[in-house]
Enzyme design. Structure first.
Site, mmCIF file in Angstrom:
data_model
loop_
_atom_site.group_PDB
_atom_site.id
_atom_site.type_symbol
_atom_site.label_atom_id
_atom_site.label_comp_id
_atom_site.label_asym_id
_atom_site.label_seq_id
_atom_site.Cartn_x
_atom_site.Cartn_y
_atom_site.Cartn_z
ATOM 1 N N ASP A 407 16.552 -6.903 -69.208
ATOM 2 C CA ASP A 407 16.481 -7.284 -67.803
ATOM 3 C C ASP A 407 17.509 -6.471 -67.013
ATOM 4 O OD1 ASP A 407 15.804 -8.760 -65.565
ATOM 5 O OD2 ASP A 407 17.269 -10.332 -65.988
ATOM 6 N N GLU A 410 17.082 -1.825 -63.784
ATOM 7 C CA GLU A 410 16.624 -0.871 -62.721
ATOM 8 C C GLU A 410 17.570 0.306 -62.573
ATOM 9 O OE1 GLU A 410 16.675 -4.202 -62.473
ATOM 10 O OE2 GLU A 410 14.522 -4.353 -62.780
ATOM 11 N N ASP A 485 11.068 -11.312 -60.546
ATOM 12 C CA ASP A 485 11.438 -12.599 -59.929
ATOM 13 C C ASP A 485 10.517 -12.993 -58.786
ATOM 14 O OD1 ASP A 485 13.481 -12.595 -61.733
ATOM 15 O OD2 ASP A 485 15.022 -12.000 -60.309
#
Ligand code: GLC
Length: 799
Positions: A407, A410, A485
């Site tokens: 997670d 990015e 999300d």
């Protein structure tokens, strides 16, 4: 003496006339008067690569997206020229390159129709600030052209009229039309005149795409740096375009273990240990199938990756084992940020070995994430990836964790503008050193790749399981993914549906959403409706942020629990069907979900549909998208379809009202389909399966279905220990034949098929199996038209 300090504004620059042409095997090189070189490489008869440099010299040819396993080779390559152009001919395409300015036009080799044509074509602007060029391409759009693809964009299926940016971004509670979000998949499909082609712009800088937004008849794409480097992929079938793109950027390196296609339960966070076990026990008590349970960041010691909070989890190995004994696989989260803490071994080692990313002038890239101030491994360095993969040894080999969830890759950074690294951060980029401008979009991909390598090493001989949030084209080779999300709203259920279809169309089929929504809390109705959709997504997991209440299947009262159970059970029954669809994806690049346009591009009604999709090859699904619904209108694609619940046959090519009360949803099965089903299990492998059902849907005419089988885990299938059963169905007025061809060496443990016949227009009076008459009682055709046969029959005839 310098007098003028203004930047000279040159504006767009264009290639001038071609002055030389050379052919080198599969690559044709065109050089212009102003030193632009265009390389056209014939990758396959239907795949051309276009690569331009404005300096006469190309960068080293390196791509994270293109797999070394991509197919190459063509049947025909001919180059001729006339006064104004070069003409490149392959078995599938004819490509004109204009001698005046390198602009290209591409035609179907068969009927000579124009597929795609440069408008201004390639042009560029010099970048004073960073050096190099902003590279641009514009193409003419056909008046009726529709556009699809681009990964996870949360917008309607057809992209026409919109403009997008690809810059991997942490997008908490994104909304419809938020752009960019988590993934950068610079691949789109154009469709006009019943023909589809694709463009994959393999450039990892920030890229933009404009589909007739700025100018009504122009499609363009551009990047902030790097090369104009794109692949033109011809169909004419959209499914071939997707399969060819997937071939280029890679199919999953292995089949997923079957359990990964079961139901997964997640939350931020289940802790301490007693809570995890309580959740697991409740699944078994309520008989809701579940295969995996997730530990979010709170399992760690102060959010330090590869550690455990010993207060909450005093004996992780024991807990993981106990969960495993009850059929649960434990999956843990691992983020990229490594806490700055000299007493923390992972940090110490990373520092000593010089594995963390640095700013342009030498300081470390320091950023805040869950653990506080962190440094970040440079996953674009192969040595760092190797180190990272070894860090999983204890988690996987010793503790028994079965999957890892990557997670914040990015990479996400808190409390800074842009939510990520500054542009000047340096990266190794596998030896092609560069700044974050170039490495940003592939950072998460390389982290997931390193994690995958670790899991593969330490899970062996079992198959690895990884899930990632950030991705660039090609990430599908290593890991599954989810859409990030989202929010507990009806609109987000709609978005999740389109995103999953779009990802599948973009070569990335192992995808799902946070069922029920991550942020905020769904009511029971929304949760149940989302489960109904989610069981038809390749990856099926409920996840939510803990501060918004409980989101387990039982959190909304018995009515909801019953609906949720019913649909998760349906997923478990359909596992052999889904596994077969996955095999077709991993083997042939065929997407697991097919938007209606991908299913039937020749029917213009499909071009703007968003909600309906085909799950696998034969099942049509449409979620209920709004509260208090008793059903909905939906478009049924052409052909005849059985209502899954009632067996009523409807004719496609029209929009229809379909009843679907709270405990139901619109599901249809294509006539002639043979759908394999397992008995319901509480987790994969709970039962020895000794009989598989085949639901046979009568059709007047022919239809083919397939079933893939292997050991559901491990690598024996790579050595040929798998089997494919092809069922050919033929129905006439008063007879039905099913032929089975089995290939492959795998011997499945089950002995019999239970044949369930649907929609038979006649009453059976006789059955022959492999040319032998069966005494009717032996076959036991019961009232519900089902009977049992040996699994290796070659022909059944019913009359
Ligand atoms: C991010 C993830 C979410 C996770 C949370 C805490 O927001 O997208 O899935 O639960 O971080 O780790």
């Amino acid at each position: 003496m310098i007098l003028n300090t203004e930047l000279e504004y040159k504006g767009n620059l264009f290639p001038s006339k071609i002055i030389s042409y050379k052919k080198n095997l599969d690559t044709l090189a065109f050089t212009t008067d102003n030193n632009v070189v265009l390389h056209v490489t014939v990758v396959r008869d239907s795949v051309l690569r276009f690569r331009y440099t404005t300096t006469g010299i190309f960068e080293k040819d390196f791509s994270y997206a293109i797999t070394k396993y991509a197919s190459r080779g063509y049947n025909v390559l001919e180059v001729t020229e006339d006064e104004d152009k070069y003409i490149i001919t392959t078995a599938k395409l004819i490509c004109h390159i204009s001698k005046a300015d390198t602009r290209s036009s591409i035609f179907d080799a068969k009927d000579k129709s124009l597929i795609c044509e440069d408008e201004l074509g390639f042009h560029w602007e010099e970048s004073y600030e960073f050096g190099g060029d902003v590279v641009k391409m514009t193409k003419t759009s056909h008046p009726s052209e529709a556009y699809y693809g681009l990964g996870d964009k949360p917008v309607d299926n057809n992209l026409k009229g919109k403009r997008f940016e690809n810059w991997v971004t942490d997008s908490y509670a994104f909304t419809k039309d938020t752009d960019p979000i988590y993934k950068a998949i610079p691949f789109y499909i154009g469709l006009h005149s019943k023909k589809a082609y694709g463009v994959f712009f393999d450039n990892t800088f920030k890229t933009n795409f404009d589909f007739c937004h700025e100018r009504r008849n122009i499609t363009s794409f551009w990047a902030q740096g790097g090369e104009m480097n794109y692949y033109f992929i011809y169909g004419p079938d959209m499914s071939e375009v997707v399969a060819n793109y997937t071939d280029l950027t890679g199919k999953p390196h292995e089949m997923p273990a079957l359990w990964t296609l079961g139901y997964h339960q997640c939350k931020w966070s289940y802790y301490p240990e007693s809570n995890v076990k309580e959740i697991a026990a409740k699944f078994r008590k309520l008989k809701i199938p579940c295969d995996a349970i997730y530990l979010d960041i709170d399992y760690m010691e102060g959010f330090r990756c590869f550690t455990w909070d010993k207060e909450y989890f005093p004996d992780p190995k024991k807990m993981v084992k106990e969960l495993a004994d009850d059929g649960f696989k434990t999956i843990v989260i691992i983020d990229p940020g490594i806490k700055i803490d000299p007493g923390y071994p992972v940090f110490k080692e990373g520092l000593e070995k010089d594995y963390f990313c640095k700013r342009a002038d030498g300081p470390y890239m320091k950023g805040k994430v869950w653990p506080g101030e962190c440094y970040f491994p440079d996953f674009t360095n192969p040595e760092v990836r190797e180190w990272w993969s070894d860090l999983f040894k204890e988690l996987v080999e010793d503790i028994g964790v079965k999957g890892v969830w990557n997670d914040m890759n990015e990479p996400a950074v808190m409390d800074v503008p842009g939510k990520t690294f500054p542009d000047d951060v340096r990266h190794n980029y596998d030896g092609n050193r560069c700044s974050h401008r170039k490495a940003h979009n592939i950072y998460g991909m390389q982290m997931a790749r390193a994690t995958y390598q670790g899991l593969k090493k330490f899970s062996y001989p079992k198959r690895p399981f990884v899930i990632t949030r950030a991705a660039y084209s090609g990430t599908q080779r290593y890991t599954s993914t989810w859409t990030g999300d989202n929010v507990a709203s009806w609109e987000h259920l709609i978005i999740a549906n389109v995103q999953a279809q779009r990802m599948c169309m973009s070569g990335y089929s192992f995808v799902g959403s946070d069922i029920g929504g991550f942020a905020e809390q769904p009511n029971g109705e929304l949760y149940a409706r989302w489960i109904q959709l989610g069981v038809f997504h390749p990856f099926c997991r409920t996840h939510s942020s803990g501060d918004h209440g409980d989101q387990e299947p039982w959190a909304f009262g018995t009515n909801v629990t019953d609906v949720v159970r019913k649909f998760i059970e349906l997923r478990y029954q359909l596992l052999p069907y889904l596994y077969t669809a996955f095999w077709r994806y991993a083997n042939e690049g065929i997407p697991i979900l097919k938007s209606l346009v991908l299913y039937d591009q020749n029917d213009p009604h499909t071009h703007y549909r968003n909600d309906e999709f085909i799950f696998g090859e034969k099942i049509l699904v449409c979620p209920i998208n709004e509260p208090n619904a008793k059903g909905r209108r939906m478009y049924i694609p052409r052909g005849n379809w059985y209502n899954f619940w009632t067996d009523e046959v409807v004719e496609g090519g029209q929009e229809l009202w379909v009843d679907a009360d709270f405990d139901s949803m619109p599901i249809f099965v294509k006539e002639g389909a043979i759908i394999p089903k397992y008995p319901v299990q509480q987790y994969v492998g709970e039962k020895t399966i000794d009989e598989v059902s085949l639901d046979v849907y009568y059709k007047l005419g022919k239809e083919t279905s397939q079933v893939f089988e292997d050991a559901h885990d491990g690598y024996d299938y790579i050595k040929g220990r798998y089997s494919v059963r092809i069922f050919n169905l033929l129905g006439v007025e008063t007879e039905l034949y099913i032929q089975q061809h089995k290939s492959g060496k795998y011997i499945a443990p089950f002995e019999t098929f239970k044949i369930n016949l649907h929609g038979l227009p006649f009453k059976i009076s006789k059955i022959t199996i492999d040319k032998e008459d069966f005494i009717f009682d032996d076959v036991k055709v019961n009232d519900s038209n089902s009977f049992v046969v040996n699994k290796d029959f070659t022909e059944i005839q019913m009359m």
